[in-house]
Design an enzyme around this catalytic site. Structure first.
Site, mmCIF file in Angstrom:
data_model
loop_
_atom_site.group_PDB
_atom_site.id
_atom_site.type_symbol
_atom_site.label_atom_id
_atom_site.label_comp_id
_atom_site.label_asym_id
_atom_site.label_seq_id
_atom_site.Cartn_x
_atom_site.Cartn_y
_atom_site.Cartn_z
ATOM 1 N N HIS A 82 0.837 -1.223 0.000
ATOM 2 C CA HIS A 82 0.000 0.000 0.000
ATOM 3 C C HIS A 82 0.862 1.258 0.000
ATOM 4 O O HIS A 82 0.522 2.253 0.648
ATOM 5 C CB HIS A 82 -0.934 0.024 1.215
ATOM 6 N N ASN A 155 -10.411 -2.623 2.627
ATOM 7 C CA ASN A 155 -10.104 -2.582 1.189
ATOM 8 C C ASN A 155 -11.380 -2.280 0.414
ATOM 9 O O ASN A 155 -12.455 -2.159 1.001
ATOM 10 C CB ASN A 155 -9.564 -3.939 0.727
ATOM 11 N N HIS A 201 -11.350 -16.691 -4.797
ATOM 12 C CA HIS A 201 -12.510 -15.796 -4.721
ATOM 13 C C HIS A 201 -12.060 -14.348 -4.965
ATOM 14 O O HIS A 201 -12.633 -13.627 -5.780
ATOM 15 C CB HIS A 201 -13.149 -15.932 -3.327
ATOM 16 N N ARG A 210 -14.744 -4.708 -11.557
ATOM 17 C CA ARG A 210 -14.386 -3.746 -10.506
ATOM 18 C C ARG A 210 -12.897 -3.767 -10.163
ATOM 19 O O ARG A 210 -12.469 -3.167 -9.177
ATOM 20 C CB ARG A 210 -15.220 -4.011 -9.246
ATOM 21 N N LYS A 244 -20.681 2.233 1.099
ATOM 22 C CA LYS A 244 -21.032 2.283 -0.332
ATOM 23 C C LYS A 244 -20.916 3.703 -0.863
ATOM 24 O O LYS A 244 -21.454 4.631 -0.257
ATOM 25 C CB LYS A 244 -22.466 1.791 -0.528
ATOM 26 N N TRP A 314 -20.716 -12.775 3.815
ATOM 27 C CA TRP A 314 -21.967 -13.193 4.455
ATOM 28 C C TRP A 314 -23.084 -12.856 3.465
ATOM 29 O O TRP A 314 -23.275 -11.679 3.130
ATOM 30 C CB TRP A 314 -22.221 -12.398 5.737
ATOM 31 N N HIS A 316 -26.109 -11.500 1.631
ATOM 32 C CA HIS A 316 -26.970 -10.382 2.035
ATOM 33 C C HIS A 316 -28.387 -10.838 2.330
ATOM 34 O O HIS A 316 -29.094 -10.233 3.131
ATOM 35 C CB HIS A 316 -26.987 -9.292 0.957
ATOM 36 N N TYR A 369 0.662 -4.129 11.985
ATOM 37 C CA TYR A 369 0.625 -2.701 11.628
ATOM 38 C C TYR A 369 1.441 -1.842 12.586
ATOM 39 O O TYR A 369 2.294 -1.062 12.147
ATOM 40 C CB TYR A 369 -0.836 -2.225 11.509
HETATM 41 FE FE1 HDE Z 1 -2.554 -4.827 5.306
HETATM 42 N N1 HDE Z 1 -0.725 -4.067 5.778
HETATM 43 N N2 HDE Z 1 -1.953 -6.677 5.865
HETATM 44 N N3 HDE Z 1 -4.364 -5.665 4.729
HETATM 45 N N4 HDE Z 1 -3.204 -3.049 4.740
HETATM 46 C C1 HDE Z 1 -0.353 -2.792 5.653
HETATM 47 O O1 HDE Z 1 0.800 -1.521 7.248
HETATM 48 C C2 HDE Z 1 -0.826 -6.950 6.579
HETATM 49 C C3 HDE Z 1 -4.743 -6.959 4.875
HETATM 50 C C4 HDE Z 1 -4.460 -2.706 4.344
HETATM 51 O O2 HDE Z 1 -3.337 3.508 4.142
HETATM 52 C C5 HDE Z 1 0.993 -2.510 6.261
HETATM 53 O O3 HDE Z 1 1.281 0.658 7.557
HETATM 54 C C6 HDE Z 1 -0.781 -8.327 6.963
HETATM 55 C C7 HDE Z 1 -6.165 -7.094 4.724
HETATM 56 C C8 HDE Z 1 -4.521 -1.300 4.045
HETATM 57 O O4 HDE Z 1 -1.699 3.332 5.590
HETATM 58 C C9 HDE Z 1 1.386 -3.852 6.888
HETATM 59 C C10 HDE Z 1 -1.917 -8.895 6.446
HETATM 60 C C11 HDE Z 1 -6.621 -5.829 4.474
HETATM 61 C C12 HDE Z 1 -3.233 -0.808 4.278
HETATM 62 C C13 HDE Z 1 0.210 -4.729 6.501
HETATM 63 C C14 HDE Z 1 -2.654 -7.855 5.768
HETATM 64 C C15 HDE Z 1 -5.482 -4.955 4.478
HETATM 65 C C16 HDE Z 1 -2.430 -1.929 4.720
HETATM 66 C C17 HDE Z 1 2.020 -1.924 5.376
HETATM 67 C C18 HDE Z 1 -2.364 -10.339 6.527
HETATM 68 C C19 HDE Z 1 -8.049 -5.360 4.178
HETATM 69 C C20 HDE Z 1 -2.748 0.602 4.070
HETATM 70 C C21 HDE Z 1 2.459 -0.635 6.020
HETATM 71 C C22 HDE Z 1 -2.371 -10.885 7.867
HETATM 72 C C23 HDE Z 1 -9.078 -5.846 5.052
HETATM 73 C C24 HDE Z 1 -3.076 1.457 5.256
HETATM 74 C C25 HDE Z 1 1.475 -0.386 7.008
HETATM 75 C C26 HDE Z 1 -2.672 2.881 4.982
HETATM 76 C C27 HDE Z 1 -1.091 -1.816 5.084
HETATM 77 C C28 HDE Z 1 0.155 -6.013 6.874
HETATM 78 C C29 HDE Z 1 -3.880 -8.092 5.067
HETATM 79 C C30 HDE Z 1 -5.622 -3.553 4.207
HETATM 80 C C31 HDE Z 1 2.705 -4.441 6.459
HETATM 81 C C32 HDE Z 1 0.339 -8.986 7.756
HETATM 82 C C33 HDE Z 1 -6.970 -8.384 4.868
HETATM 83 C C34 HDE Z 1 -5.725 -0.518 3.565
HETATM 84 O O5 HDE Z 1 1.489 -3.750 8.279
#
Ligand code: HDE
Length: 516
Positions: A82, A155, A201, A210, A244, A314, A316, A369
């Site tokens: 990201h 996301n 999926h 999308r 949405k 889930w 709707h 994070y």
């Molecule tokens: Fe992330 N993800 N992620 N992710 N993710 C990061 O955090 C991670 C996952 C998501 O705008 C990192 O600050 C692991 C799902 C967003 O600053 C890091 C796993 C979802 C953003 C990290 C996931 C996300 C991140 C990179 C699996 C949606 C940006 C730097 C266990 C539900 C946030 C940071 C922003 C960012 C790790 C899976 C969304 C490395 C280990 C599922 C939106 O910490």
């Protein structure tokens, strides 16, 4: 003579292009002299201090040294995923009180407003990647509540690529550049995905219509995981969050997206900035309507699939969307680096009334994070203005790199006899109720849990025949770049979703020329 203006494209100046002119208009009478970081007037900004007209620079030209030192340190590590993104600020408004479900102040009454920060992002590319790539989009919201920061780090898709956090670094390696060539590597990409069927999926979403949203404003967002709501007396309800777009869904077709990537790689960033600046004139800002889906513990126990599996939605029909709020983005950052690059979200930031679920992937994220931020931004990243909660922090942590706040002399240990901060005696009422765990510690592989039934519904019931064809073409265009055995394995994986999909893909791949 040829009219050169005719051969030029008509360049439309937008609000983003006017940023400096607007600043100058507002500030022209206020600008003083140029200072050092210690606010000492600079002697010269254009010439270094030298020994003689053509002689060497002397060490005591501290202004030059300071300028170079500051310049060398302008970049910090980018987010490991990201990295490229944009963000803005605004507010969340509760439109349905949820006092029966959660003690959270965010949902305590209709009309309650909570300030928010939102960051949108691409996932796999580095900082300079184009905004119009086929990739999920991050959609993270920080709620600055009076009870601390609640971060919903979602996301633009309701599902994800895996169930177990230990797979995440491997998956990301396969989606980022090859470490030798530093190029996107379609063998790596499809090798990983065709060996990990729990991704299928999410892959279908990604290669559907999308997969390339038209900017950040025309897409939905999802908290994706199952979370808990904690109500009075520690009442637990499972919940999913969905936001949405009020602008309507808009996507880019692959060809247009490629053209935009060349012309304006910051397309989505520009669109968001301009939409908010336009909003200042029209009063119409980008906004989203906020929904929840809820499930009782009883329903969870009777469900035919694991309700904490992030590769599943889930339905709707069984768990209807309930409209509970909206949010509006009405302020652009005034300093992109300070407010967006340094903005940091942590899924472990649960304010009273919210909590995690047993979703393994979420459990991994609770650690990941804050640890990323400690590396990227340093020990005291939570004291940076954009990350600082509106409620004053009182705890026992002190000092460290770039500390800004030292708690005005309060004791730095607990317990103490000096009236230092104590634990809120009713805090226990806000946490998840006791969980019964009677299990053997072992490595339980969830990779073969039902991976295909929801993708099959998606293929058969959600997509019409034109959307199916577009998906087959998009998949084939990507898979064709992988080695033959990986191509075949990918086709077989999609055949498990539906034989029709497998057959159509095989046919499309047979027809395509392999080229890069
Ligand atoms: Fe992330 N993800 N992620 N992710 N993710 C990061 O955090 C991670 C996952 C998501 O705008 C990192 O600050 C692991 C799902 C967003 O600053 C890091 C796993 C979802 C953003 C990290 C996931 C996300 C991140 C990179 C699996 C949606 C940006 C730097 C266990 C539900 C946030 C940071 C922003 C960012 C790790 C899976 C969304 C490395 C280990 C599922 C939106 O910490």
């Amino acid at each position: 003579m040829a009219d050169s203006s005719k051969s030029k494209e008509n360049y439309q100046r937008d609000e983003a292009a006017e940023q400096l002119s607007n600043w100058s208009e507002k500030n022209k009478s206020k600008i003083g002299f140029s200072d050092s970081a210690a606010a000492i007037d600079l002697i010269n900004k254009d010439v270094s201090l030298t020994a003689g007209r053509y002689g060497p620079i002397v060490l005591r030209d501290y202004d030059l040294l300071q300028q170079l030192q500051s310049f060398h340190r302008e970049r910090i590590p980018e987010r490991v995923v990201h990295a490229k993104g944009s963000g803005a600020f605004g507010y969340f408004e509760c439109t349905k009180a949820l006092t029966d479900l959660t003690v959270s102040k965010v949902f305590e009454c209709v009309g309650k407003k909570t300030p928010i920060a939102v960051r949108f992002s691409q996932v796999a590319g580095n900082l300079g990647t184009a905004d119009t790539v086929r990739d999920p989009r991050g959609f993270a919201i920080k709620f600055y509540t009076e009870e601390g920061n609640w971060d919903l780090v979602g996301n633009n898709t309701p599902i994800f690529f895996m169930r177990d956090p230990i797979l995440f670094p491997m998956f990301i390696h396969s989606q980022k550049n090859n470490p030798v060539t530093n190029l996107r590597d379609w063998d790596m990409f499809w090798d990983y995905l065709s060996l990990n069927h729990e991704s299928v999926h999410q892959v279908l979403f990604l290669f559907g219509d999308r997969g390339i949203p038209d900017g950040y404003r025309h897409q939905h967002g999802f908290g994706s995981h199952t979370f808990s709501f904690i109500g009075e007396k520690r009442k637990l309800t499972w919940v999913k969050f969905i936001y949405k777009t009020d602008q309507g869904i808009k996507n880019l077709d692959p060809k247009t997206a490629e053209i935009i990537a060349g012309k304006d790689p910051n397309y989505a960033r520009r669109d968001l900035y301009n939409a908010i600046e336009e909003g200042k004139k029209t009063g119409k800002y980008p906004s989203w309507t906020f929904y929840i889906q809820t499930m009782t513990q009883d329903q969870a126990e009777k469900l035919k699939f694991n309700p904490f599996d992030i590769t599943k939605v889930w339905p709707h029909g069984d768990f209807p969307l309930q409209k509970v709020g909206r949010f509006v983005l009405n302020r652009n950052p005034s300093n992109f680096f300070a407010e967006i690059e340094q903005l940091s979200f942590s899924p472990s930031n649960f304010t009273p009334g919210f909590g995690p679920s047993p979703d393994r992937l979420l459990q991994g994220r609770l650690f990941s994070y804050p640890d990323s931020h400690l590396y990227r931004l340093g020990t005291n990243y939570q004291q940076l203005p954009v990350n600082r909660p509106i409620k004053k922090v009182q705890n026992f942590e002190r000092d460290g790199e770039s500390v800004l706040y030292n708690q005005n002399g309060a004791p730095n240990y607990h317990p103490n006899s000096f009236g230092g901060p104590n634990v809120n005696p009713i805090a226990e009422e806000w946490v998840n109720p006791p969980e019964a765990v009677n299990a053997n510690v072992d490595y339980y592989n969830l990779g073969k849990d039902d991976n295909f039934s929801q993708p099959r519904v998606f293929w058969n019931k959600v997509l019409d025949s034109a959307a199916k064809q577009r998906m087959v073409d998009t998949l084939a265009n990507s898979i064709q770049k992988a080695r033959a055995d990986i191509r075949n394995r990918s086709v077989e994986m999609f055949r498990n979703v539906d034989s029709d999909l497998g057959d159509r893909l095989a046919k499309a791949l047979g027809q395509l020329q392999v080229h890069l």
